[in-house]
Design a protein around this motif. Sequence first.
Motif, PDB file in Angstrom:
ATOM      1  N   VAL A 160      13.514   9.285  29.519  1.00  0.00           N
ATOM      2  CA  VAL A 160      13.207   9.354  31.012  1.00  0.00           C
ATOM      3  C   VAL A 160      12.142   8.103  31.222  1.00  0.00           C
ATOM      4  O   VAL A 160      11.326   7.769  30.331  1.00  0.00           O
ATOM      5  CB  VAL A 160      12.457  10.425  31.287  1.00  0.00           C
ATOM      6  CG1 VAL A 160      12.051  10.280  32.917  1.00  0.00           C
ATOM      7  CG2 VAL A 160      13.470  11.624  31.308  1.00  0.00           C
ATOM      8  N   VAL A 162       9.198   6.297  33.377  1.00  0.00           N
ATOM      9  CA  VAL A 162       8.384   6.727  34.418  1.00  0.00           C
ATOM     10  C   VAL A 162       7.908   5.464  35.167  1.00  0.00           C
ATOM     11  O   VAL A 162       7.126   4.749  34.592  1.00  0.00           O
ATOM     12  CB  VAL A 162       7.199   7.420  34.080  1.00  0.00           C
ATOM     13  CG1 VAL A 162       6.488   8.017  35.051  1.00  0.00           C
ATOM     14  CG2 VAL A 162       7.843   8.723  33.288  1.00  0.00           C
ATOM     15  N   LEU A 190       2.684  11.439  33.936  1.00  0.00           N
ATOM     16  CA  LEU A 190       3.031  11.853  32.549  1.00  0.00           C
ATOM     17  C   LEU A 190       3.177  13.427  32.400  1.00  0.00           C
ATOM     18  O   LEU A 190       4.029  14.048  31.878  1.00  0.00           O
ATOM     19  CB  LEU A 190       2.374  11.262  31.313  1.00  0.00           C
ATOM     20  CG  LEU A 190       2.724  11.621  29.933  1.00  0.00           C
ATOM     21  CD1 LEU A 190       4.449  11.265  29.796  1.00  0.00           C
ATOM     22  CD2 LEU A 190       1.878  11.094  28.810  1.00  0.00           C
ATOM     23  N   ILE A 193       5.913  14.988  34.203  1.00  0.00           N
ATOM     24  CA  ILE A 193       7.001  14.908  33.370  1.00  0.00           C
ATOM     25  C   ILE A 193       7.198  15.597  32.270  1.00  0.00           C
ATOM     26  O   ILE A 193       8.421  16.186  32.065  1.00  0.00           O
ATOM     27  CB  ILE A 193       7.085  13.337  33.286  1.00  0.00           C
ATOM     28  CG1 ILE A 193       7.170  12.276  34.456  1.00  0.00           C
ATOM     29  CG2 ILE A 193       8.429  13.088  32.424  1.00  0.00           C
ATOM     30  CD1 ILE A 193       8.139  12.487  35.511  1.00  0.00           C
ATOM     31  N   LYS A 194       6.186  15.868  31.598  1.00  0.00           N
ATOM     32  CA  LYS A 194       6.199  16.758  30.561  1.00  0.00           C
ATOM     33  C   LYS A 194       6.332  17.943  30.802  1.00  0.00           C
ATOM     34  O   LYS A 194       7.223  18.657  30.240  1.00  0.00           O
ATOM     35  CB  LYS A 194       4.929  16.462  29.648  1.00  0.00           C
ATOM     36  CG  LYS A 194       4.648  15.258  29.052  1.00  0.00           C
ATOM     37  CD  LYS A 194       5.388  15.375  27.629  1.00  0.00           C
ATOM     38  CE  LYS A 194       5.036  14.026  27.004  1.00  0.00           C
ATOM     39  NZ  LYS A 194       5.657  13.682  25.582  1.00  0.00           N
ATOM     40  N   LEU A 197      10.182  18.405  31.882  1.00  0.00           N
ATOM     41  CA  LEU A 197      10.963  18.405  30.502  1.00  0.00           C
ATOM     42  C   LEU A 197      10.891  19.798  29.891  1.00  0.00           C
ATOM     43  O   LEU A 197      12.066  20.191  29.655  1.00  0.00           O
ATOM     44  CB  LEU A 197      10.544  17.107  29.735  1.00  0.00           C
ATOM     45  CG  LEU A 197      10.920  15.849  30.334  1.00  0.00           C
ATOM     46  CD1 LEU A 197      10.441  14.776  29.395  1.00  0.00           C
ATOM     47  CD2 LEU A 197      12.738  15.653  30.649  1.00  0.00           C
ATOM     48  N   VAL A 207       9.726   9.530  26.345  1.00  0.00           N
ATOM     49  CA  VAL A 207       9.315   9.147  27.919  1.00  0.00           C
ATOM     50  C   VAL A 207       8.686   7.682  27.732  1.00  0.00           C
ATOM     51  O   VAL A 207       7.817   7.628  27.160  1.00  0.00           O
ATOM     52  CB  VAL A 207       8.215  10.213  28.424  1.00  0.00           C
ATOM     53  CG1 VAL A 207       7.877   9.891  29.806  1.00  0.00           C
ATOM     54  CG2 VAL A 207       8.841  11.709  28.302  1.00  0.00           C
ATOM     55  N   TYR A 227       2.814   8.299  25.883  1.00  0.00           N
ATOM     56  CA  TYR A 227       4.021   7.603  26.148  1.00  0.00           C
ATOM     57  C   TYR A 227       4.760   7.226  24.815  1.00  0.00           C
ATOM     58  O   TYR A 227       3.885   7.115  23.631  1.00  0.00           O
ATOM     59  CB  TYR A 227       4.117   6.681  26.947  1.00  0.00           C
ATOM     60  CG  TYR A 227       3.874   6.775  28.564  1.00  0.00           C
ATOM     61  CD1 TYR A 227       5.145   7.422  29.369  1.00  0.00           C
ATOM     62  CD2 TYR A 227       2.716   6.839  29.144  1.00  0.00           C
ATOM     63  CE1 TYR A 227       4.808   7.892  30.575  1.00  0.00           C
ATOM     64  CE2 TYR A 227       2.493   7.343  30.615  1.00  0.00           C
ATOM     65  CZ  TYR A 227       3.804   7.678  31.479  1.00  0.00           C
ATOM     66  OH  TYR A 227       3.593   8.261  32.776  1.00  0.00           O
TER      67      TYR A 227
END
Length: 351
Positions: A160, A162, A190, A193-194, A197, A207, A227
Motif C-alpha cells: 500500500v 500512503v 500509518l 493503515i496498520k 491491514l 507500506v 514505513y
Amino acid sequence: MKLPPLKIGKCESKFPVIQAGMGVKIGSATLAAETIKQGGFGTIASVGMGDPEEGKYNFIETCNKLFADEIRKAQQLCDNQAPLGINVMVAISNYKEIVETAVKEGVDFIISGAGLPLNLPEYVPAESGIALIPVVSSGRALDVILKTWNRKYNRKPDAVIVEGPRNGGHLGFTMEMIEHPETCSLDILLKEIKTSLAAFDCGNIPVLAAEMVSCRADIERMLQMGYDGVQIGTHFICAEESGIDRKSKEVYVNAKAEDVVIIKSPVGLPVRVLKTPLVQRVLNGERAKFTCPYRCLCTCNPAQSLFCIARALLAPHAGDTENGLYMCGSNIEAVTRIYPLKEFFDTLHGE
Ligand SMILES: Cc1cc2nc3c(=O)[nH]c(=O)nc-3n(C[C@H](O)[C@H](O)[C@H](O)COP(=O)(O)O)c2cc1C
C-alpha cells in the motif's frame, strides 16, 4: 543505517524506493528504465497518453498503442530488468483498457490511486502474478478497498502507498486538512493503515510513504517512522531522464516555496501546483475556451472546468510554460538543478 531492499509480491529492488509514475509523460520509459537500473521500482505514468489531436477519433486505441509502445521502450532500455510497473488513475475514463494493456505487456506491478481502485483485481488475473498496489490517504479508504477486494475477488493488495497532505499532485484530503497537515501527518496515517491491514489479515505487506522525500535522510526518517519504503515524485521531475522538456524542468528548478498553491482540479480533487501563468488565470476565475475532443476523465465536466487538464498537463512536455500545469510537492525548494538520476541513487549505497 544500511537501506534495506524492497520486496513486493514477486518484485524486489536493491533500495526501498519506488519512482512515482508522474503524468503526463514525466514518469516516462526513460525515467522508469533508469530507476530500475539504479536499484529502484520504475513506474510508467499511463495518464495523458492520447494527444488531443491524434486521439480525437480513436481515443482508446491511440492511448493503448502509445502506452504499449512506452512499456516496450522501457523494457528494451533496461534489458527487461524488473521491477517495471505502471501508475493508473482511477479517474481516467479508459481505466480498464489501460490496465488490460499493462497486463498484456507483462508489467510487474500496478499502482492505482486518485480515487478508490475498487475494480482493479477484475482486470488483473491472479495467475499473472502482477503486484497490485493501491494508493490511499486514510485508513477508511483502505478499509473500503480491502473489504471490496475480499468480498468480490478474494484478493489482497501486495503493498500500500500512503500519500500525505504535503504530497505532490492530487490530494485525497479536504482543504481544511491540507491547511492543517499536522492533523493527518504520515505518522498518524500509518497507525490507521496498520489497523486496517491487521483487520483484514494483511498486516505483513509493505507500506510505503509518499511525501517530501528528497534525499537519503528523508528515506531513513520514513523507515524509522515504520514505513517499509518510499515513493518519490517531485524530486525526480528534474532528473535528466524524466520525460518533460528542459524549459519545464527549469520552471521547477527556479520555483520557490511561495510559488506553490492548491487549486481545484478537473479530476475533482485539490491539486498542488506551481503558480504559473495558467494557474494565475485560474485563480483569477478566467475560463479558457476549449472543446473536449474526448472524455479522458470520468470526473471532469468540460462545461464547468476552467481549463482542459489534458492539454494543461501535455504542455510541460512540450515546454509550453505559458499554458502548462506544473504539479509539485511541498519540497519544491529541494529541487535545485537538473541532474542525472544516478547521482541520487549513488547516495543510497553503503551504511
Ligand atoms: C508532477 C506530478 C505528477 C503526478 N502524477 C501522478 C499520476 O499520474 N498518478 C498518480 O497516482 N500520482 C501522481 N502524482 C503523485 C505521485 O505519484 C507521488 O505520490 C507524489 O509525487 C509523492 O510526493 P512528492 O512529490 O512529495 O515526492 C504526481 C505527482 C507529481 C509531482
